[in-house]
Write a protein that holds these residues in place. Sequence first.
Motif, PDB file in Angstrom:
ATOM      1  N   ALA A   1      45.166  46.041 -23.209  1.00 59.41           N
ATOM      2  CA  ALA A   1      44.255  44.935 -22.734  1.00 59.41           C
ATOM      3  C   ALA A   1      43.985  44.065 -23.900  1.00 59.41           C
ATOM      4  O   ALA A   1      43.566  44.476 -24.814  1.00 59.41           O
ATOM      5  CB  ALA A   1      42.817  45.375 -22.033  1.00 59.41           C
ATOM      6  N   PRO A   2      44.288  42.551 -23.908  1.00 59.72           N
ATOM      7  CA  PRO A   2      43.734  42.059 -24.959  1.00 59.72           C
ATOM      8  C   PRO A   2      42.251  41.780 -25.298  1.00 59.72           C
ATOM      9  O   PRO A   2      41.539  41.982 -24.087  1.00 59.72           O
ATOM     10  CB  PRO A   2      44.164  40.354 -24.416  1.00 59.72           C
ATOM     11  N   PRO A   3      41.804  41.754 -26.427  1.00 61.88           N
ATOM     12  CA  PRO A   3      40.351  42.034 -26.633  1.00 61.88           C
ATOM     13  C   PRO A   3      39.462  41.009 -26.056  1.00 61.88           C
ATOM     14  O   PRO A   3      38.260  40.946 -25.841  1.00 61.88           O
ATOM     15  CB  PRO A   3      40.286  41.780 -28.361  1.00 61.88           C
ATOM     16  N   THR A   4      40.041  39.690 -25.919  1.00 65.73           N
ATOM     17  CA  THR A   4      39.334  38.699 -25.220  1.00 65.73           C
ATOM     18  C   THR A   4      39.416  38.553 -23.714  1.00 65.73           C
ATOM     19  O   THR A   4      38.690  37.825 -23.089  1.00 65.73           O
ATOM     20  CB  THR A   4      39.793  37.321 -25.689  1.00 65.73           C
ATOM     21  N   ARG A   5      39.873  39.686 -22.946  1.00 67.24           N
ATOM     22  CA  ARG A   5      40.444  39.565 -21.776  1.00 67.24           C
ATOM     23  C   ARG A   5      40.254  40.948 -21.090  1.00 67.24           C
ATOM     24  O   ARG A   5      40.783  41.307 -20.049  1.00 67.24           O
ATOM     25  CB  ARG A   5      41.669  39.022 -21.160  1.00 67.24           C
ATOM     26  N   LEU A   6      39.304  41.587 -21.493  1.00 67.37           N
ATOM     27  CA  LEU A   6      38.996  43.101 -21.246  1.00 67.37           C
ATOM     28  C   LEU A   6      38.800  43.268 -19.902  1.00 67.37           C
ATOM     29  O   LEU A   6      39.353  44.047 -19.174  1.00 67.37           O
ATOM     30  CB  LEU A   6      37.839  43.721 -22.079  1.00 67.37           C
ATOM     31  N   ALA A   7      37.795  42.434 -19.384  1.00 63.56           N
ATOM     32  CA  ALA A   7      37.530  42.689 -17.859  1.00 63.56           C
ATOM     33  C   ALA A   7      38.328  42.412 -16.981  1.00 63.56           C
ATOM     34  O   ALA A   7      38.609  42.898 -15.908  1.00 63.56           O
ATOM     35  CB  ALA A   7      35.836  41.612 -17.683  1.00 63.56           C
ATOM     36  N   GLU A   8      38.941  41.221 -17.356  1.00 65.11           N
ATOM     37  CA  GLU A   8      40.192  40.679 -16.337  1.00 65.11           C
ATOM     38  C   GLU A   8      41.242  41.809 -16.241  1.00 65.11           C
ATOM     39  O   GLU A   8      41.863  42.184 -15.247  1.00 65.11           O
ATOM     40  CB  GLU A   8      40.716  39.346 -17.145  1.00 65.11           C
ATOM     41  N   PHE A   9      41.801  42.328 -17.430  1.00 63.61           N
ATOM     42  CA  PHE A   9      42.454  43.467 -17.327  1.00 63.61           C
ATOM     43  C   PHE A   9      42.271  44.602 -16.709  1.00 63.61           C
ATOM     44  O   PHE A   9      43.212  45.352 -16.208  1.00 63.61           O
ATOM     45  CB  PHE A   9      43.257  43.426 -18.698  1.00 63.61           C
ATOM     46  N   PHE A  10      40.872  45.034 -16.984  1.00 57.77           N
ATOM     47  CA  PHE A  10      40.578  46.192 -16.357  1.00 57.77           C
ATOM     48  C   PHE A  10      40.370  46.003 -15.040  1.00 57.77           C
ATOM     49  O   PHE A  10      40.547  46.732 -13.978  1.00 57.77           O
ATOM     50  CB  PHE A  10      39.418  46.694 -16.949  1.00 57.77           C
ATOM     51  N   GLY A  11      40.280  44.531 -14.363  1.00 63.38           N
ATOM     52  CA  GLY A  11      40.237  44.306 -13.144  1.00 63.38           C
ATOM     53  C   GLY A  11      41.705  44.371 -12.569  1.00 63.38           C
ATOM     54  O   GLY A  11      42.055  44.771 -11.575  1.00 63.38           O
ATOM     55  N   LEU A  12      42.614  44.352 -13.285  1.00 62.26           N
ATOM     56  CA  LEU A  12      44.157  44.320 -12.817  1.00 62.26           C
ATOM     57  C   LEU A  12      44.589  45.984 -12.847  1.00 62.26           C
ATOM     58  O   LEU A  12      44.974  46.276 -11.859  1.00 62.26           O
ATOM     59  CB  LEU A  12      45.004  43.730 -13.889  1.00 62.26           C
ATOM     60  N   TRP A  13      43.712  46.731 -13.660  1.00 64.74           N
ATOM     61  CA  TRP A  13      44.050  48.056 -13.672  1.00 64.74           C
ATOM     62  C   TRP A  13      43.202  48.828 -12.209  1.00 64.74           C
ATOM     63  O   TRP A  13      43.627  49.312 -11.386  1.00 64.74           O
ATOM     64  CB  TRP A  13      43.313  48.828 -14.513  1.00 64.74           C
ATOM     65  N   GLY A  14      42.085  48.051 -11.907  1.00 63.70           N
ATOM     66  CA  GLY A  14      41.290  48.168 -10.674  1.00 63.70           C
ATOM     67  C   GLY A  14      41.901  47.966  -9.469  1.00 63.70           C
ATOM     68  O   GLY A  14      42.146  48.526  -8.334  1.00 63.70           O
TER      69      GLY A  14
ATOM     70  N   ALA B   1      37.990  37.855 -14.494  1.00 60.82           N
ATOM     71  CA  ALA B   1      38.158  36.672 -15.391  1.00 60.82           C
ATOM     72  C   ALA B   1      36.951  35.970 -15.371  1.00 60.82           C
ATOM     73  O   ALA B   1      36.528  35.361 -16.489  1.00 60.82           O
ATOM     74  CB  ALA B   1      39.214  35.977 -14.581  1.00 60.82           C
ATOM     75  N   TYR B   2      35.978  36.013 -14.461  1.00 68.56           N
ATOM     76  CA  TYR B   2      34.858  35.352 -14.402  1.00 68.56           C
ATOM     77  C   TYR B   2      33.650  36.170 -15.465  1.00 68.56           C
ATOM     78  O   TYR B   2      33.014  35.471 -16.227  1.00 68.56           O
ATOM     79  CB  TYR B   2      33.953  35.485 -13.085  1.00 68.56           C
ATOM     80  N   ALA B   3      33.933  37.449 -15.603  1.00 68.23           N
ATOM     81  CA  ALA B   3      32.920  38.075 -16.504  1.00 68.23           C
ATOM     82  C   ALA B   3      33.377  37.792 -17.933  1.00 68.23           C
ATOM     83  O   ALA B   3      32.398  37.780 -18.743  1.00 68.23           O
ATOM     84  CB  ALA B   3      33.130  39.417 -16.160  1.00 68.23           C
ATOM     85  N   ASP B   4      34.700  37.882 -18.120  1.00 68.97           N
ATOM     86  CA  ASP B   4      34.981  37.580 -19.435  1.00 68.97           C
ATOM     87  C   ASP B   4      34.736  35.865 -19.933  1.00 68.97           C
ATOM     88  O   ASP B   4      34.448  35.714 -21.046  1.00 68.97           O
ATOM     89  CB  ASP B   4      36.722  37.486 -19.634  1.00 68.97           C
ATOM     90  N   ALA B   5      34.957  34.947 -18.929  1.00 70.28           N
ATOM     91  CA  ALA B   5      34.728  33.577 -19.358  1.00 70.28           C
ATOM     92  C   ALA B   5      33.309  33.396 -19.761  1.00 70.28           C
ATOM     93  O   ALA B   5      32.881  32.762 -20.500  1.00 70.28           O
ATOM     94  CB  ALA B   5      34.947  32.718 -18.140  1.00 70.28           C
ATOM     95  N   TYR B   6      32.375  34.174 -18.975  1.00 71.09           N
ATOM     96  CA  TYR B   6      31.049  33.858 -19.327  1.00 71.09           C
ATOM     97  C   TYR B   6      30.024  35.100 -19.857  1.00 71.09           C
ATOM     98  O   TYR B   6      29.106  34.883 -20.042  1.00 71.09           O
ATOM     99  CB  TYR B   6      30.336  33.527 -17.849  1.00 71.09           C
ATOM    100  N   ALA B   7      30.826  35.852 -20.351  1.00 71.81           N
ATOM    101  CA  ALA B   7      30.381  37.156 -21.155  1.00 71.81           C
ATOM    102  C   ALA B   7      29.175  37.755 -20.250  1.00 71.81           C
ATOM    103  O   ALA B   7      28.081  37.916 -20.565  1.00 71.81           O
ATOM    104  CB  ALA B   7      29.595  36.837 -22.552  1.00 71.81           C
ATOM    105  N   CYS B   8      29.461  37.891 -18.886  1.00 67.84           N
ATOM    106  CA  CYS B   8      28.274  38.666 -17.841  1.00 67.84           C
ATOM    107  C   CYS B   8      28.801  39.817 -17.408  1.00 67.84           C
ATOM    108  O   CYS B   8      28.361  40.195 -16.111  1.00 67.84           O
ATOM    109  CB  CYS B   8      28.175  37.487 -17.124  1.00 67.84           C
ATOM    110  N   LYS B   9      29.631  40.790 -17.946  1.00 69.21           N
ATOM    111  CA  LYS B   9      29.931  42.185 -17.429  1.00 69.21           C
ATOM    112  C   LYS B   9      28.599  42.789 -17.070  1.00 69.21           C
ATOM    113  O   LYS B   9      28.889  43.401 -15.914  1.00 69.21           O
ATOM    114  CB  LYS B   9      30.808  42.945 -18.352  1.00 69.21           C
ATOM    115  N   LYS B  10      27.735  42.796 -17.849  1.00 70.78           N
ATOM    116  CA  LYS B  10      26.551  43.572 -17.509  1.00 70.78           C
ATOM    117  C   LYS B  10      25.752  43.165 -16.092  1.00 70.78           C
ATOM    118  O   LYS B  10      25.254  43.819 -15.401  1.00 70.78           O
ATOM    119  CB  LYS B  10      25.659  43.604 -18.821  1.00 70.78           C
ATOM    120  N   ARG B  11      25.659  41.769 -16.173  1.00 76.20           N
ATOM    121  CA  ARG B  11      24.673  41.144 -14.963  1.00 76.20           C
ATOM    122  C   ARG B  11      25.638  41.616 -13.783  1.00 76.20           C
ATOM    123  O   ARG B  11      24.977  41.734 -12.661  1.00 76.20           O
ATOM    124  CB  ARG B  11      24.822  39.837 -15.059  1.00 76.20           C
ATOM    125  N   LEU B  12      26.956  41.294 -13.825  1.00 76.09           N
ATOM    126  CA  LEU B  12      27.698  41.667 -12.643  1.00 76.09           C
ATOM    127  C   LEU B  12      27.712  43.049 -12.113  1.00 76.09           C
ATOM    128  O   LEU B  12      27.775  43.430 -10.906  1.00 76.09           O
ATOM    129  CB  LEU B  12      29.281  41.289 -12.773  1.00 76.09           C
TER     130      LEU B  12
END
Length: 435
Positions: free
Chosen positions: A357-370, A75-86
């Motif tokens: 997964a909704p397009p605006t919540r990809l990291a969050e929903f893949f987090g649920l998968w994880g 959710a944090y990665a989606d909110a701030y568009a920081c998947k790559k940094r994390l």
Amino acid sequence: MSANLAPGVSRREVWAWAMYDFANSGYTTVVITAVFSAYFVGVVAGGATWGTLAWTSALSLSYALIILSAPLLGAYADAYACKKRLLLLCTLGCVASTAALALAGPGTLGIAVLFIVLSSLCFGSGENLIAAFLPEIARTDALGRVSGWGWGFGYLGGLVSLGASLAYVSWAQAHGQTAAQFVPVCMLITAALFALASLPTFLFLRERSQPQLQAGAKHSARVAFARFAQTLREAGRYRDLLRFLACTVSYQAGISAVITLAAIYADQVMGFSTQDTLMLILLVNVTASVGAVLFGHLQDRLGHVATLSLTLLGWMLMIGLAWAAEGPPLFWLAANIAGLCMGASQSAGRAIVGLLAPPTRLAEFFGLWGQAVKLASILGPMTYGLSSWLSGGDHRQAMLITGSYFVIGLLLLASVDLKRGRRAALVDQPHSAVG
């Protein structure tokens, strides 16, 4: 290949994305499956009867931490568009912790547990983040193929790390070295290859997501909690995703037990040496790579649910063969069936989440998968470990009991409607951020 990619995505970028699968597969292959698991039980724990349970407990602790953190991190990665940094932070953490496993030796249980927990936590968090890039780089009707390419390429990375370790182990044994001398070097080799092979990902993979924030919203971890809380309130809208996550928990529990305990089973039941086990896992990685690519293409034609169902039937066959095996030939056959099914089922699962997964919540929903995968990673190995312990070390019985997870997964999969789930994902509205 280009026809399978989303607009604006180059072949080089897809290669860079797949290189992360190539890079991190060495960790699961060498540390979790082939080398360090048996070393932990036989050398660090001194061959004690509690060794297998201690190993599965250490991994379960790391998985519990991922369960608690994965959706919030997403959710944090989606909110701030920081998947790559994390992803970069997780990679550095896993590489450093894997290298630190070289400090583990006879009697150093605390050091071994500490760094296996840290490395596994960083690995699992990074695995979720890299998966969240999949729907951004692949067309919707090609998620299976592109996911399969990544998994297939990933198993080749496992082969490279395992091959390098096997070469060193062969040299070390020829010079009279013991496991306490050559296994630490294998950890350093694995860490170095992970760091090197992941470089293209950070050089060429683009962060395409946009911050999901209101104008003037402050940079705060509260945003992640708010987004995840809203997802929980709206959980009923994603019933097919929830059903698939329940299915994932079940079948991944079986897979996790096989991956985590393969080397221990080969050592304790089949009497394999370290070199025999490395050769077995080496061949299994080849079949897993083939399975990921072939079934990746098949699932886009036959359908994701039908393809995953076939692989679960294959897992059941593999469990039966491993249980019945009295000598190496039948066990080798079972192991290679596991390889084919492993590549296929992992690829299919990631593609299905990409659809749901909704397009605006990809990291969050893949987090649920994880979260589901790591819960499974606790259930499966712990079921095996407890079964083995309570039965006085009967690994065959433990294997058979663990196989029941594949049966339950197949039954749960029958209730998943991907078309309905995809429609629910596409009507999703972006979260409003907390300022």
